[in-house]
Design a protein around this motif. Structure first.
Motif: not given
Ligand code: FAD
Ligand code: FES
Ligand code: FES
Lengths: 789, 263, 160
Positions: A201-216
């Motif tokens: 696929a012309m778009e390579p894979r990407v991942s972004i993880g995010d976490y909020s301690r406030g809400t879990g």
């Protein structure tokens, strides 16, 4: 067929194009979160080795480095799960070794992540990754699926074998099939390789993880074809995060072709690490990295035998396949060489007896999983190649031999467990010969010969099973997930509609086609319909897009949900007009009472639903929003016939694809322009497989074709215009739209067409000794075939 | 990429000064160097961009009819500017990479890099060109020293390339399917005093002259004249895209095609 | 880090860059112009094509500093200020010349450069010019048709 410019059957222009054409798309790599850190994976450079230790200390001391992760950090996490369990010939479950997020104890393929370096900037992470030196004792590698079966070098010591499963289908047919071969007038045998491919696929894979301690709450932005599947697999099996605390967003996705179905280590890593360091963590794959970390496709080594009677009628088929699983089982890997392949071995033909044997083996290569077509291209390729060879051996025209054996009565139950609902294979064969101008071939061949070029004509018929379902059947076959689809249709007070679908569009144009269907059902302008997908926070639990299932399964769910909405709206309209709901008709966005001139507009009814002043509150809740889950009764069976012409330069072996024609029966078609485009793209990829592409490993397990310098991608000047037609339509009998799905046909049916054409060119051109060449038919291979007398 | 500074001198003198710095390296079009840097296969301290140096740009003629091409002239500019006077060279430049690559990549960068499958080395050797550096003039016959090596000294800068113009010439390129560099490319040029045939892409020693073919073509400049000739497979590159035998075979085929095209 | 200025889509623009900052990163990260994409690390896919002083250039293969003071056009600068698509963009929509859209910015920029050099290219010239632009979705058919149409030539194939 177009009725108007926006309803079913119209080539409505795509609304998503505006953002893509103006740079306004929102792909995962376009997202940057405040305070985000970057991760770089240290990947194995060796194909197989014992991992004796990793010392992250030096890297951890480098500027900007936040933390270096190794397998030790994931002791509490599960392995990456496999979503399909195959049962072998002896009733035993397949071997399922653990697939760790970061390598544990051993490295098993080049590209396997060993450690992950998280730093403030990408360059800092790269610098530090170079300072992590793993201590690896190299072991001999095995890369070929057939060689792996000898168990000379074990990929997973703990299971004591490289054999994942030995599958027989249908096992009860085996003796009868053998007997039919004994009795046959003619047997044609062909050994072939279905070449390993990198989806690219012309778009390579990407991942972004995010976490909020406030809400879990965790959020994962990722390049996925099925965010809900990722949420379920990663949440439940890998990281133990309940689904209500995990949101997965797959925004605009730049092509998938299967490679973005699977749950990958990098997704779990970013989700995990974001919590561990309390900062968003972003990973952007580089192309060189995607070559050794995206699941590959195909890689089957097959012997197929076809038994015929003296008239060329097929008596039996027997196949023997080694399928490469790679080093670990990717999400749906085991299903590809089995249920997506064995069940298609009947093709378009009335072969009464079929036996398919598949031995799946582990090797020191990147995991192999579904790639556009998945199993069905492998089935079609063997079958259509062996038929061509048989026709030549018996002196029967290749078109004629196919016609003699076509299934003509429906429904038709094959000896490989599926039932075709409808089809007309002679019609698509007639059509393709017409649009390919088969009659003019001889003249064109003579013209080519004058230039010193050998021209050949290739023909092929295919069938595929799409809209993979139903859940209870696939469950029996080993699927660990349901394969229904979902949709919510929300009508706003002022009459606008939002469809929230579990399908995912990464090029297919759902935002346009799904809106066309709704516009047609209600009779409103398509501009009043919005389609939302790709975010688990605002779509119902759905299974995503692959296997040409979106319109057939996702579209059906949407039609059901819209049907419920319309039923309710009719009740409201009946209340407003003081009549019975049965007398209400909805047409052109107006509810009218049959036989009267009374009517209310769509907008009046939707407003009443949300401002229920005059409303049957005792009978109905206010609001106008419905959800449906659709689980189909059967697969759909798109089918058709393809033809092409090639020119071979005998001096250099170079093959030119001169023309390509495709006649497909997709049942009803929602947007012909988009369907054409899907077929074009599939042909492009199929031509790539036939003529150019190969993921080639050397004996030490290095991927020799690990960049575009060596992996040949089809380019604009490699390909001709295609003639495509889908006017032969036998609507699917069991879904509400009568649609079959069109996403994979081109990739399934074009490789054998092209190989058949090249063999035809060589045969006609005086190189009768060439009866087969393994794909890809590169200039080198064709030249070698011509000269290996 | 490792960190480095980028210097942008506007004169050759300033460029040479900037190159004095330890681990400084010239940057021309960057079409080879940038991917190399991305792969972290080079770690210069400073890149010295040559694009701003007008003395190194463009094409001119001398009174002996020879063409001088500034080292920092792009492939696209060469294709445009020598189209009339040296069509064989223009056509070769037009076959390098794709339009965007041709808008940046330069003749000096290509010759200095001496990729064994690059196109320009065949033109330089096949034309009997002279590579002019800040220090000396090097005949093409002495310039190339095998894969990715030339006689250039450290800090020696190609300044321009001087081409004598043949009567007829042509380049026949058989592209490696993936990279589209030359799997085998043959440049043929006929001069008053003889024929030169230079082959790129095929040999493990990089670009070479095929003297047997030169002799045959010197006697009779026709495709038939070389029909019976072949080069040995030994010493040819063998890889996924072509065995040594295949490349040796292609040398013959491409030579005939180049002669026919020059015809 | 130094401040680097250039004219981007007709407007002056300034952002920080280091010696090794690529033009594509300057545009995407520095200026937030994420329409220009990165699809490879070997300068081969063309997803990053922009115009530098009117010429098609792979923005992943030149440094931001090399473009200091230059006129840059990106996909974001192709439509009229009121949002009206350029003829090439419109043809891509009309002829379904894009699917996932990832290659599209580079395709449109290459097509624009082609039509500037050669306003009425043949089908073969279009295909040749796109040598450095990979698309995995369309099989190129509709891209070529769109460019032919944008040059005022209906292509030889009947519009299905
Ligand atoms: C997609 C793609 C396709 C390509 N296809 C082809 C092809 O078909 N055929 C082909 O021949 N090439 C091809 N190339 C390579 C291209 O021609 C390059 O432009 C060329 O090889 C290098 O030139 P450059 O100006 O870009 O040099 P750079 O990349 O800037 O430099 C290359 C090397 O030369 C040195 N150097 C540069 N200029 C000088 C100088 N004046 N004096 C001394 N040293 C110098 C540099 O320090 C560096 O080591 C392709 C490149 C790409 C990206
Ligand atoms: S990102 Fe692939 S060529 Fe620039
Ligand atoms: S439209 Fe998806 S890569 Fe071209």
């Amino acid at each position: 067929m177009p009725k108007d410019e926006q309803g079913i059957g119209a080539s409505t222009k795509r609304r998503e194009d505006i953002r893509f054409l103006t740079g306004d798309g929102n792909y995962t790599d376009d997202i940057n979160l405040r305070g985000q850190a970057h991760v770089v994976f240290l990947r194995s450079q060796v194909a197989h080795g014992r991992l004796r230790g990793i010392d992250p200390a030096a890297a951890e001391a480098m500027p900007g480095v936040i933390r270096v992760f190794t397998a030790k950090d994931f002791e509490s996490a599960g392995g990456l799960p496999c979503g399909w369990q195959v049962t072998d010939r002896h009733g035993q479950p397949m071997k399922e070794p653990k697939h760790p997020i970061l390598a544990e104890g051993k490295v098993r393929h080049v590209g396997e992540p060993i450690a992950a370096v998280v730093a403030d900037t990408l360059e800092q992470a790269r610098d530090a990754a170079e300072a992590v030196i793993p201590d690896i004792e190299e072991l001999p590698a095995v890369t070929n699926p057939k060689d792996a079966a000898s168990d000379a070098s074990l990929v997973h010591d703990e299971i004591g074998t490289n054999l994942c499963y030995d599958w027989g289908f249908v096992e009860d047919n085996k003796a009868k099939v053998d007997a039919a071969f004994e009795a046959a007038d003619h047997v044609t045998t062909l050994e072939l390789v279905n070449n390993r491919l990198v989806p690219n696929a012309m778009e390579p894979r990407v991942s972004i993880g995010d976490y909020s301690r406030g809400t879990g709450e965790h959020t994962l932005y990722t390049t996925s074809q099925n965010p809900h599947v990722i949420r379920l697999l990663m949440g439940a099996f890998v990281l133990g995060i309940p689904e209500h605390k995990l949101r997965v967003v797959a925004p605009d996705v730049g092509g998938g072709f299967g490679s973005k179905i699977f749950h990958y280590a990098e997704e779990a890593f970013c989700t995990f690490a974001a919590k561990a360091i309390n900062r968003p963590v972003k990973w952007t794959c580089q192309r060189g990295e995607s070559f050794v970390s995206d699941a590959h496709g195909r890689d089957h080594v097959t012997k197929i035998e076809l038994a015929l009677d003296k008239d060329g009628l097929f008596q039996a088929i027997r196949t023997d396949t080694y399928a490469n699983m790679g080093a670990y089982l990717s999400t749906f890997a085991p299903s590809v060489p089995t249920w997506l392949h064995g069940t298609l071995m009947a093709g378009n033909y009335r072969t009464p007896l079929i036996y398919v044997n598949v031995k799946a083996t582990f090797t020191n290569t990147v995991p192999v999983d579904a790639y556009r077509g998945a199993g069905r291209p492998e089935a079609t390729y063997q079958l259509e190649r062996v038929i061509d060879k048989a026709a030549r051996e018996m002196g029967i025209d290749p078109i004629e031999i196919r016609r003699r054996n076509f299934v003509t009565e429906f429904p038709y139950a094959t000896p490989v467990a599926v039932e075709y609902d409808t089809g007309d294979y002679h019609a698509t064969m007639d059509k393709v010969l017409e649009i390919a101008d088969a009659a003019g071939f001889e003249k064109r061949r003579e013209a080519s010969a004058k230039k010193g070029l050998l021209r050949g004509f290739g023909i092929n018929a295919y069938i595929e099973a799409c809209g993979i379902a139903p859940s209870n059947l696939v469950g029996q076959l080993g699927a660990r997930a349901g394969l229904y689809e979902s949709a919510t249709v929300r009508v706003n007070a002022t009459g606008g509609v939002v469809v929230m679908t579990g399908s995912h569009s990464h090029g297919q144009g759902h935002e346009t086609t799904f809106a066309q269907v709704i516009a047609d059902m209600i009779g409103i302008d398509a501009d009043q319909v919005d389609v939302v997908h790709g975010d688990t926070a605002n779509t119902p639990m759905g299974m995503g897009t692959y296997g040409s299932r979106s319109i057939a399964v996702g579209g059906s769910a949407m039609v059901r949900a819209a049907g419920k909405v319309i039923d309710k709206a009719k009740k409201i309209a009946a209340h407003l007009m003081e009549c019975s709901p049965e007398d209400i008709e909805l047409k052109d966005g107006k509810f009218s009472v049959a036989g009267t001139d009374k009517s209310v507009a769509w907008g009046d009814v939707t407003l009443a639903a949300y401002v229920p002043h005059n409303y049957p509150l005792e009978e109905m809740e206010p609001g106008l929003e419905e959800t449906a889950f659709y689980d189909p009764a059967n697969f759909t069976y798109p089918a058709g016939a393809y033809a092409c012409e090639v020119e071979v330069d005998p001096e250099t072996g170079k093959v030119t694809l001169c023309s390509f024609a495709a006649a497909d029966d997709f049942g009803n078609v929602i947007n012909p322009m988009i369907v054409d485009g899907q077929v074009h793209g599939g042909i492009g990829q199929g031509a790539g497989q036939a003529l150019m592409e190969a993921a080639a490993y050397d004996a030490t397990g290095q991927l020799v074709t690990g960049s575009y310098m060596d992996y040949t991608m089809p380019r604009a000047d490699d390909l001709p215009y295609y003639a495509v037609d889908h006017s032969c339509q036998t609507p699917c009998t069991h879904n509400p739209l009568g649609v079959k799905g069109c996403g994979e046909a081109g990739a399934i049916a074009s490789p054998p067409t092209i190989v058949n054409a090249v063999v035809d060119a060589l045969q006609r051109g005086g190189h009768g000794h060439v009866t087969h060449i393994d794909m890809p038919l590169t200039p080198l291979r064709v030249w070698q075939a011509i000269h290996q007398r | 990429m490792y960190a480095f500074d980028l210097a942008r001198p506007t004169s050759v003198a300033d460029a040479l000064k900037a190159l004095q710095e330890e681990d400084a390296q010239p940057l021309a079009g960057g079409q080879t160097l940038v991917p190399t840097l991305k792969a972290r296969l080079a770690a210069p301290s400073t890149l010295v961009s040559l694009r701003g140096i007008s003395e190194m740009q463009g094409v001119c003629h001398d009174d002996q009819g020879r063409i001088h091409i500034g080292a920092a002239t792009t492939h696209a500019a060469v294709e445009r500017e020598v189209a009339k006077d040296y069509p064989g060279l223009a056509a070769l430049a037009g076959q390098i990479g794709d339009p965007a690559v041709r808008n940046r990549g330069t003749i000096g960068g290509s010759l200095a890099n001496n990729d064994p499958s690059a196109c320009y080395p065949a033109a330089a050797l096949g034309s009997g060109a002279t590579i002019v550096t800040n220090a000396r003039e090097i005949p093409a016959d002495d310039f190339f020293e095998g894969m990715f090596t030339t006689v250039l000294e450290e800090d020696e800068l190609i300044f321009s390339v001087r081409f004598p113009v043949p009567k007829v010439s042509a380049y026949a390129k058989f592209a490696q399917p993936a990279s589209r560099f030359a799997l085998t490319g043959v440049f043929v040029a006929q001069f008053d005093d003889g024929v030169r045939v230079a082959v790129t892409g095929a040999s493990e020693d990089g670009v070479f002259r095929w003297s047997e073919a030169e002799d045959a073509l010197g006697r009779d400049f026709s495709a038939d004249a070389v029909a019976g000739l072949s080069v040995p497979a030994e010493g040819m590159i063998g890889d996924l895209h072509g065995t040594p035998e295949y490349r040796a075979h292609l040398v013959g085929v491409m030579t005939r095609r180049a002669v026919a095209a020059a015809g | 880090m130094t401040k680097v200025s250039m004219t981007v889509n007709g407007k002056p623009a300034t952002a920080e860059a280091k010696g090794n900052t690529l033009l594509v990163d300057y545009l995407r990260e520095g200026l937030g112009l994420t329409g220009t994409h990165v699809g490879c690390d070997t300068s081969q896919c063309g997803a990053c094509v922009v115009h530098v002083d009117g010429e098609a250039v792979k923005a992943c293969s030149i440094f931001a500093l090399e473009a200091e003071g230059a006129e840059i056009t990106t996909i974001e600068g192709m439509a009229a200020p009121d949002g009206t698509l350029s003829a090439i963009q419109q043809a891509f929509q009309d002829y379904h010349g894009l699917q996932c859209g990832f290659c599209t910015p580079g395709m449109v920029m290459s097509a624009a450069a082609l039509l500037k050099e050669n306003p009425r290219p043949s089908e073969q010239e279009v295909r040749d010019y796109l040598e450095g632009n990979l698309c995995r979705c369309t099989g190129y058919h509709n891209i070529v048709r769109a460019i032919m149409a944008a040059s005022g030539q209906e292509s030889a194939v009947a519009a299905e």
